[in-house]
Design an enzyme around this catalytic site. Structure first.
Site, PDB file in Angstrom:
ATOM      1  N   GLY A   1       0.815  -1.215   0.000  1.00  0.00           N
ATOM      2  CA  GLY A   1       0.000   0.000   0.000  1.00  0.00           C
ATOM      3  C   GLY A   1       0.847   1.262   0.000  1.00  0.00           C
TER       4      GLY A   1
ATOM      5  N   TYR B   1     -14.918   5.707   7.345  1.00  0.00           N
ATOM      6  CA  TYR B   1     -13.484   5.667   7.627  1.00  0.00           C
ATOM      7  C   TYR B   1     -13.196   6.239   9.019  1.00  0.00           C
ATOM      8  CZ  TYR B   1      -8.508   6.722   6.627  1.00  0.00           C
ATOM      9  OH  TYR B   1      -7.141   6.804   6.638  1.00  0.00           O
TER      10      TYR B   1
ATOM     11  N   ARG C   1      -1.821  -9.371  -2.281  1.00  0.00           N
ATOM     12  CA  ARG C   1      -1.392  -9.587  -3.669  1.00  0.00           C
ATOM     13  C   ARG C   1       0.121  -9.521  -3.724  1.00  0.00           C
ATOM     14  NH1 ARG C   1      -0.992  -3.900  -5.730  1.00  0.00           N
ATOM     15  NH2 ARG C   1      -1.124  -2.762  -3.784  1.00  0.00           N
TER      16      ARG C   1
HETATM   17  N1  SER Z   1      -5.125  10.239   3.324  1.00  0.00           N
HETATM   18  C1  SER Z   1      -6.243   9.671   4.002  1.00  0.00           C
HETATM   19  C2  SER Z   1      -7.487   9.800   3.212  1.00  0.00           C
HETATM   20  O1  SER Z   1      -7.641  10.796   2.544  1.00  0.00           O
HETATM   21  C3  SER Z   1      -6.435  10.344   5.322  1.00  0.00           C
HETATM   22  O2  SER Z   1      -6.269   9.430   6.315  1.00  0.00           O
HETATM   23  O3  SER Z   1      -8.312   8.950   3.295  1.00  0.00           O
END
Ligand code: SER
Length: 315
Positions: free
Chosen positions: A11, A141, A36
């Site tokens: 990532g 999130y 992966r």
């Molecule tokens: N860079 C991330 C996002 O934009 C922030 O945690 O999801």
């Protein structure tokens, strides 16, 4: 001696973190894992195993066989993807985290996972956002990140797992493009500046968000994990930031190198709503006081380095 296992190794953060950790601790002491496999330094230059973070049994086996003493759990969906697929985000972000914490509890591993400025919400103070403040995020999130911070603190208090974390701002790097984040415009803009001399921003002008250049983010992880535990009053997770800017300011910084750079706007309502719910600038004084956090790059230094490195990469 550290023996570090990392999830989400391919990532945005993992692919650079692993290179740095292998430099510091020796390639053979850093086990990269991801769902992966690619032809990349992460896979080719040291131990690598396939791992779906939802598979607790395999995670535990890999950590045990490797003789890990540290777990860095980086596998997660970012904010915009999580908003598009909330149930998947809940299952993956929380399921992966609890598996990594369980593995760490059973095997006695030191533990790191990143939180985010996404852990704040519209009712959080927007400027100089304190370390300890209201956290009522309105994105999936953010819900995952707050729950994750609490879960990490729980594993420390209840089971004595040495959990540590930072709330990262938008991270900017020339190595691996981010995927599905809200702050990604601040990465895309450099590619487009070099390729086309112009960029259409999906984030509205005047929208401030915290950001950090990847080398500072990686150093922060190393410094926090090396920090003396007795000095840590907080654990999950520390505010860290290097700069706060809005789209016009990054455009102006790029114009110092590409004077005709053109900026247009086509605002994406979903990512704009997410950005509006996050702080304008956060206060990193607890990280500075408790483990000496320090960022080296400001906006102009980052822009100079990004444009140089990307130009070489894109040749
Ligand atoms: N860079 C991330 C996002 O934009 C922030 O945690 O999801």
């Amino acid at each position: 001696m550290k023996r570090i296992m990392i999830t989400g190794a391919l990532g945005q953060i993992g692919s650079e973190l692993i290179v740095k950790l292998r430099d510091i601790y020796g390639a053979e002491n850093v086990l990269a894992t991801d769902i992966r496999k690619t032809d990349s330094p992460v896979v080719n230059d040291g131990p690598f195993e396939l791992l779906d973070v939802m598979d607790l049994e395999n995670m535990r086996k890999l950590a045990k066989d490797f003789g890990a003493d540290t777990m860095m759990h980086m596998a997660a969906l970012l904010s915009a993807t999580a908003e598009a697929k909330p149930l998947l985000a809940w299952n993956l972000n929380m399921g992966g985290l609890v598996n990594a914490l369980e593995t760490s509890r059973e095997l006695g591993l030191q533990f790191f996972t990143p939180s985010s400025i996404g852990a704040f919400g519209p009712s959080t103070p927007k400027d100089n956002t304190p370390q300890d403040t209201l956290q009522r995020p309105t994105t999936m999130y953010g819900v995952n990140k707050v729950a994750g911070e609490l879960l990490c603190d729980y594993y420390f208090q209840k089971f004595g797992v040495d959990t540590r974390g930072v709330r990262f701002p938008g991270l900017i790097s020339y190595v691996t493009p981010p995927g599905g984040g809200t702050t990604d415009y601040a990465v895309d803009i450099y590619y487009k500046a070099l390729e086309e001399g112009k960029y259409t921003s999906y984030i509205e002008k005047g929208t401030y968000m915290d950001m950090m250049y990847m080398p500072d983010a990686l150093q922060a992880i190393v410094d926090l994990m090396e920090a003396d535990a007795s000095k840590l009053e907080h654990r999950n997770a520390f505010n860290v930031t290097a700069m706060s800017f809005e789209p016009e300011q990054i455009a102006a910084s790029i114009r110092k190198h590409i004077p005709n750079f053109e900026m247009n706007y086509e605002v994406d309502p979903i990512r704009q709503t997410i950005a509006n719910s996050w702080p304008d600038s956060i206060d990193a004084s607890a990280a500075k006081a408790e483990w000496g956090f320090k960022a080296q790059y400001d906006l102009d230094e980052m822009t100079k380095d990004m444009l140089e490195k990307l130009a070489t990469k894109m040749k």
